[in-house]
Design a protein around this motif. Structure first.
Motif, PDB file in Angstrom:
ATOM      1  N   MET A   1       1.282  -1.501  -0.351  1.00  0.00           N
ATOM      2  CA  MET A   1      -0.127   0.397   0.557  1.00  0.00           C
ATOM      3  C   MET A   1       1.070   1.508   0.446  1.00  0.00           C
ATOM      4  SD  MET A   1      -2.687   1.950   2.705  1.00  0.00           S
ATOM      5  CE  MET A   1      -3.776   0.317   2.137  1.00  0.00           C
ATOM      6  N   SER A   2       0.472   2.198  -0.922  1.00  0.00           N
ATOM      7  CA  SER A   2       1.694   3.158  -1.541  1.00  0.00           C
ATOM      8  C   SER A   2       1.153   4.391   0.580  1.00  0.00           C
ATOM      9  CB  SER A   2       0.689   4.678  -1.737  1.00  0.00           C
ATOM     10  OG  SER A   2      -0.531   4.587  -1.913  1.00  0.00           O
ATOM     11  N   LYS A   3       1.951   5.294   0.662  1.00  0.00           N
ATOM     12  CA  LYS A   3       2.090   5.870   2.035  1.00  0.00           C
ATOM     13  C   LYS A   3       0.578   6.474   1.879  1.00  0.00           C
ATOM     14  CE  LYS A   3       4.620   9.363   4.142  1.00  0.00           C
ATOM     15  NZ  LYS A   3       5.660  10.750   4.312  1.00  0.00           N
ATOM     16  N   GLN A   4      -0.184   6.760   2.997  1.00  0.00           N
ATOM     17  CA  GLN A   4      -1.178   7.597   2.941  1.00  0.00           C
ATOM     18  C   GLN A   4      -1.044   8.788   4.397  1.00  0.00           C
ATOM     19  OE1 GLN A   4      -4.634   3.954   3.613  1.00  0.00           O
ATOM     20  NE2 GLN A   4      -4.744   4.186   1.809  1.00  0.00           N
ATOM     21  N   LEU A   5      -1.724   9.277   3.880  1.00  0.00           N
ATOM     22  CA  LEU A   5      -2.216  10.441   5.142  1.00  0.00           C
ATOM     23  C   LEU A   5      -2.712  10.060   7.090  1.00  0.00           C
ATOM     24  CD1 LEU A   5      -4.509  12.776   2.961  1.00  0.00           C
ATOM     25  CD2 LEU A   5      -2.267  13.506   3.720  1.00  0.00           C
ATOM     26  N   HIS A   6      -2.745  11.194   7.476  1.00  0.00           N
ATOM     27  CA  HIS A   6      -2.479  10.840   9.225  1.00  0.00           C
ATOM     28  C   HIS A   6      -3.885  12.027   8.819  1.00  0.00           C
ATOM     29  CE1 HIS A   6      -0.212   7.469   9.984  1.00  0.00           C
ATOM     30  NE2 HIS A   6       0.612   8.103   9.312  1.00  0.00           N
ATOM     31  N   LEU A   7      -4.591  12.268   9.615  1.00  0.00           N
ATOM     32  CA  LEU A   7      -5.663  13.168  10.145  1.00  0.00           C
ATOM     33  C   LEU A   7      -6.547  13.421  11.603  1.00  0.00           C
ATOM     34  CD1 LEU A   7      -7.855  12.507   6.552  1.00  0.00           C
ATOM     35  CD2 LEU A   7      -6.238  14.336   7.709  1.00  0.00           C
ATOM     36  N   ASN A   8      -5.912  13.576  11.914  1.00  0.00           N
ATOM     37  CA  ASN A   8      -6.965  13.947  13.262  1.00  0.00           C
ATOM     38  C   ASN A   8      -7.214  15.824  13.364  1.00  0.00           C
ATOM     39  OD1 ASN A   8      -4.639  11.842  14.397  1.00  0.00           O
ATOM     40  ND2 ASN A   8      -3.207  14.328  14.456  1.00  0.00           N
ATOM     41  N   ALA A   9      -8.687  15.178  14.228  1.00  0.00           N
ATOM     42  CA  ALA A   9      -9.529  16.435  14.743  1.00  0.00           C
ATOM     43  C   ALA A   9      -9.184  17.180  16.348  1.00  0.00           C
ATOM     44  CB  ALA A   9     -10.929  16.264  14.823  1.00  0.00           C
ATOM     45  N   PHE A  10      -8.866  18.595  15.950  1.00  0.00           N
ATOM     46  CA  PHE A  10      -8.533  19.405  17.007  1.00  0.00           C
ATOM     47  C   PHE A  10     -10.194  20.002  16.757  1.00  0.00           C
ATOM     48  CE2 PHE A  10      -5.205  23.324  18.010  1.00  0.00           C
ATOM     49  CZ  PHE A  10      -5.976  23.123  19.345  1.00  0.00           C
ATOM     50  N   LEU A  11     -10.610  19.465  18.522  1.00  0.00           N
ATOM     51  CA  LEU A  11     -11.475  20.228  18.829  1.00  0.00           C
ATOM     52  C   LEU A  11     -11.291  21.517  19.670  1.00  0.00           C
ATOM     53  CD1 LEU A  11     -13.470  16.370  19.216  1.00  0.00           C
ATOM     54  CD2 LEU A  11     -12.465  17.449  17.701  1.00  0.00           C
ATOM     55  N   MET A  12     -12.001  21.927  19.795  1.00  0.00           N
ATOM     56  CA  MET A  12     -12.190  23.216  20.679  1.00  0.00           C
ATOM     57  C   MET A  12     -13.820  23.939  21.139  1.00  0.00           C
ATOM     58  SD  MET A  12     -10.043  26.690  20.044  1.00  0.00           S
ATOM     59  CE  MET A  12      -8.491  26.043  20.780  1.00  0.00           C
ATOM     60  N   SER A  13     -14.174  23.487  21.902  1.00  0.00           N
ATOM     61  CA  SER A  13     -15.347  23.856  22.197  1.00  0.00           C
ATOM     62  C   SER A  13     -16.494  24.029  20.490  1.00  0.00           C
ATOM     63  CB  SER A  13     -15.908  25.157  22.872  1.00  0.00           C
ATOM     64  OG  SER A  13     -15.204  26.293  22.142  1.00  0.00           O
ATOM     65  N   THR A  14     -16.502  25.334  19.883  1.00  0.00           N
ATOM     66  CA  THR A  14     -18.122  25.490  18.979  1.00  0.00           C
ATOM     67  C   THR A  14     -17.250  25.859  18.026  1.00  0.00           C
ATOM     68  OG1 THR A  14     -17.568  28.124  19.836  1.00  0.00           O
ATOM     69  CG2 THR A  14     -19.333  26.722  19.893  1.00  0.00           C
ATOM     70  N   GLY A  15     -16.142  25.922  17.606  1.00  0.00           N
ATOM     71  CA  GLY A  15     -14.732  25.831  16.708  1.00  0.00           C
ATOM     72  C   GLY A  15     -14.123  26.452  16.759  1.00  0.00           C
ATOM     73  N   HIS A  16     -12.677  26.669  16.007  1.00  0.00           N
ATOM     74  CA  HIS A  16     -11.894  27.359  15.520  1.00  0.00           C
ATOM     75  C   HIS A  16     -11.870  28.988  16.035  1.00  0.00           C
ATOM     76  CE1 HIS A  16      -8.576  24.386  17.184  1.00  0.00           C
ATOM     77  NE2 HIS A  16      -9.117  23.147  16.359  1.00  0.00           N
ATOM     78  N   HIS A  17     -12.939  29.611  15.434  1.00  0.00           N
ATOM     79  CA  HIS A  17     -12.909  30.653  14.556  1.00  0.00           C
ATOM     80  C   HIS A  17     -13.712  31.322  16.067  1.00  0.00           C
ATOM     81  CE1 HIS A  17     -14.024  34.399  13.449  1.00  0.00           C
ATOM     82  NE2 HIS A  17     -13.341  33.839  11.928  1.00  0.00           N
ATOM     83  N   GLU A  18     -12.993  31.953  16.486  1.00  0.00           N
ATOM     84  CA  GLU A  18     -12.902  33.197  18.153  1.00  0.00           C
ATOM     85  C   GLU A  18     -14.753  33.436  18.215  1.00  0.00           C
ATOM     86  OE1 GLU A  18     -11.634  37.357  17.894  1.00  0.00           O
ATOM     87  OE2 GLU A  18     -10.128  36.028  17.700  1.00  0.00           O
ATOM     88  N   ALA A  19     -14.919  33.598  16.746  1.00  0.00           N
ATOM     89  CA  ALA A  19     -16.564  34.233  16.048  1.00  0.00           C
ATOM     90  C   ALA A  19     -17.623  33.151  16.561  1.00  0.00           C
ATOM     91  CB  ALA A  19     -16.758  35.065  15.348  1.00  0.00           C
ATOM     92  N   SER A  20     -17.162  31.304  16.346  1.00  0.00           N
ATOM     93  CA  SER A  20     -18.182  30.506  15.833  1.00  0.00           C
ATOM     94  C   SER A  20     -18.876  30.517  17.460  1.00  0.00           C
ATOM     95  CB  SER A  20     -17.189  29.696  15.511  1.00  0.00           C
ATOM     96  OG  SER A  20     -16.858  29.428  16.834  1.00  0.00           O
ATOM     97  N   TRP A  21     -19.197  30.714  17.964  1.00  0.00           N
ATOM     98  CA  TRP A  21     -20.160  30.381  19.507  1.00  0.00           C
ATOM     99  C   TRP A  21     -21.313  31.730  19.028  1.00  0.00           C
ATOM    100  CZ3 TRP A  21     -22.024  34.698  22.714  1.00  0.00           C
ATOM    101  CH2 TRP A  21     -20.697  35.732  22.251  1.00  0.00           C
ATOM    102  N   ARG A  22     -20.939  32.739  17.807  1.00  0.00           N
ATOM    103  CA  ARG A  22     -22.012  33.599  18.241  1.00  0.00           C
ATOM    104  C   ARG A  22     -23.408  33.396  17.177  1.00  0.00           C
ATOM    105  NH1 ARG A  22     -19.634  39.387  17.262  1.00  0.00           N
ATOM    106  NH2 ARG A  22     -21.573  39.691  17.847  1.00  0.00           N
ATOM    107  N   LEU A  23     -22.882  32.203  16.477  1.00  0.00           N
ATOM    108  CA  LEU A  23     -23.340  31.736  15.176  1.00  0.00           C
ATOM    109  C   LEU A  23     -25.229  30.973  14.981  1.00  0.00           C
ATOM    110  CD1 LEU A  23     -21.076  29.817  12.255  1.00  0.00           C
ATOM    111  CD2 LEU A  23     -21.955  32.306  12.345  1.00  0.00           C
ATOM    112  N   PRO A  24     -26.255  31.093  14.727  1.00  0.00           N
ATOM    113  CA  PRO A  24     -27.455  30.338  15.293  1.00  0.00           C
ATOM    114  C   PRO A  24     -27.153  29.059  16.052  1.00  0.00           C
ATOM    115  CG  PRO A  24     -27.357  32.140  13.449  1.00  0.00           C
ATOM    116  CD  PRO A  24     -26.036  31.998  13.308  1.00  0.00           C
ATOM    117  N   GLU A  25     -26.280  28.650  14.622  1.00  0.00           N
ATOM    118  CA  GLU A  25     -26.345  26.685  14.787  1.00  0.00           C
ATOM    119  C   GLU A  25     -25.720  26.665  16.722  1.00  0.00           C
ATOM    120  OE1 GLU A  25     -22.913  25.124  12.579  1.00  0.00           O
ATOM    121  OE2 GLU A  25     -24.045  26.347  11.531  1.00  0.00           O
ATOM    122  N   SER A  26     -25.119  27.562  16.713  1.00  0.00           N
ATOM    123  CA  SER A  26     -23.638  27.358  17.937  1.00  0.00           C
ATOM    124  C   SER A  26     -24.451  26.819  19.093  1.00  0.00           C
ATOM    125  CB  SER A  26     -22.212  28.353  18.078  1.00  0.00           C
ATOM    126  OG  SER A  26     -22.069  27.892  16.848  1.00  0.00           O
TER     127      SER A  26
END
Length: 443
Positions: A1-26
């Motif tokens: 098998m050829s070399k494959q990606l490694h993917l991690n999810a960096f989780l931060m409350s409502t999202g990494h954008h500092e204004a994400s908490w202000r969206l209606p969905e959040s």
């Protein structure tokens, strides 16, 4: 098998954008709800990602008015998430400046047992007087000393994890012997910063010890990563900078006698995904409009040791900024941010908008296909072994990445379609470490 990606999810409350908490969905209280984090971990596991990752620090970070500031202890979070998942790796940040090697070694070993071998430790040294004052100190030691202490801390922790042989537990009911006392040893460590007798009060865990992760790109950080890290979370704005960092750290690891392929370089990327490129850019612009620039201005002034009145939102950065050598914390991030502003001649307001999504990490707005193209380009160009995915908005950003980007990467043969291993070391293709004391005995 050829070399494959490694993917991690960096989780931060409502999202990494500092204004994400202000969206209606959040949900503005997601930062303190365990159910939110369990759901995110299960989404990441559905996408067959290598791990989830939590940043942390023993201090209330930034302005509390700017975004949700409260943080649950990530080791407590991982314990809860471990029993609600089965394959996803679990990485937590813990400081070598404000913990003891024995207690931290025991906690990580405990979570490795609880999770059947899925834990990783993101090793940080923690800068800043605010954190120091929470522990009865006036300030932290300088950058070099913090890394020297971190090196000894890791050495002590690995000795403790190796203080039991793999075959120490016999559980021989007939003979009445549970554990062979000759296979459990004191470590009797005495160094510049720590004096620890041992042994650890836990047997060697499924992975032997956690995957060792490091985040930092300064000179001291690179040297530390090359010696100890098995995965490196880093930040680069351009593919050229990514290639330079990748080659430099791999070369340093090889010079220390390590196999460079066992050191995974994983820069952060903040994907803002839309059905069309225009839709993605509209979401990015909407988030930028929700930023409170005065908060960010105060934060930058504090981090750079400048009077806030020296920074003007509608002007470019002052010429007389401190040098990297004069910055005690996040040296490489300081240089990255200043270089970005200078290279693109950004006003402070424009810079704050650029930093709002990922604090200096590479931000990309586009369709799922375009995000996959960007990831493939960095990967095939030798700038990354994979990525630390930092969704601007949660949970929607992670859901779109898992449901739309991951299938494209799988179809291109760049990412797994199912887990082949049960441990985080297995996901990364890393071997279980041999016991250092057994090696000495065998020699």
């Amino acid at each position: 098998m050829s070399k494959q990606l490694h993917l991690n999810a960096f989780l931060m409350s409502t999202g990494h954008h500092e204004a994400s908490w202000r969206l209606p969905e959040s949900d503005p209280h997601a930062n303190i709800k365990i159910g939110s984090y369990v759901r995110l971990a299960q989404i990441a596991e559905r996408g067959k990602l290598d791990s989830i990752f939590f940043a942390d620090g023993p201090v209330l970070f930034g302005d509390t008015g700017r975004r949700p500031a409260g943080k649950l202890d990530p080791l407590v979070l991982l314990s809860a998430i471990a029993v609600q998942t089965s394959r996803i790796g679990l990485i937590a940040t813990a400081s070598t400046s404000y913990n003891s090697p024995y207690n931290l070694a025991r906690r990580f070993s405990s979570i490795d047992w609880v999770s059947d071998g899925r834990v990783g430790w993101n090793i940080v040294t923690t800068a800043g007087a605010d954190a120091a004052r929470n522990f009865g100190l006036d300030d932290t030691p300088d950058h070099k000393v913090r890394y020297e202490k971190a090196a000894e801390f890791v050495e002590v922790a690995t000795k403790l994890w190796d203080s039991w042989d793999d075959e120490a537990v016999l559980a021989d009911k007939e003979a009445g012997i549970h554990t062979d006392p000759d296979k459990v040893r004191k470590i009797d460590h005495e160094g510049e910063f720590f004096k620890v007798q041992g042994p650890l009060n836990l047997p060697r865990s499924p992975q032997a010890y956690p995957v060792l992760v490091q985040a930092g790109s300064s000179e001291n950080g690179r040297a530390f990563a090359a010696r100890y890290a098995e995965a490196i979370f880093t930040a680069q704005q351009t593919i050229e900078d990514g290639i330079e960092f990748y080659n430099d750290v791999k070369r340093r690891a090889a010079e220390l006698g390590r196999d460079p392929d066992t050191v995974k370089i994983l820069p952060g990327i903040v994907p803002v995904i839309g059905d069309t490129e225009e839709q993605a850019r509209e979401l990015d612009a909407e988030l930028a409009r929700l930023i409170s620039p005065e908060y960010a201005k105060r934060q930058l002034a504090r981090n750079w040791g400048l009077p806030v009145e020296d920074l003007d939102l509608d002007s470019e950065l002052p010429e007389d900024l401190p040098t990297e050598d004069e910055i005690e914390g996040a040296k490489s991030r300081f240089t990255l941010i200043v270089n970005l502003a200078r290279r693109e001649r950004l006003t402070l307001r424009q810079l704050i908008e650029r930093l709002g999504g990922g604090r200096g990490h590479h931000t990309f707005a586009g369709t799922a296909e375009q995000v996959a193209d960007q990831i493939e380009l960095w990967f095939t160009s030798g700038a990354a072994d994979g990525f630390n995915i930092m969704p601007a908005v949660l949970p929607s950003g992670l859901e779109r990445f898992v449901d739309e980007v991951v299938p494209i990467l799988q179809a291109r043969g760049l990412f797994r379609t199912d887990y082949a291993a049960t441990t985080l070391r297995g996901h990364y293709g890393l071997e279980r470490p041999a016991n250092q004391y057994s090696l000495v005995t065998a020699g």
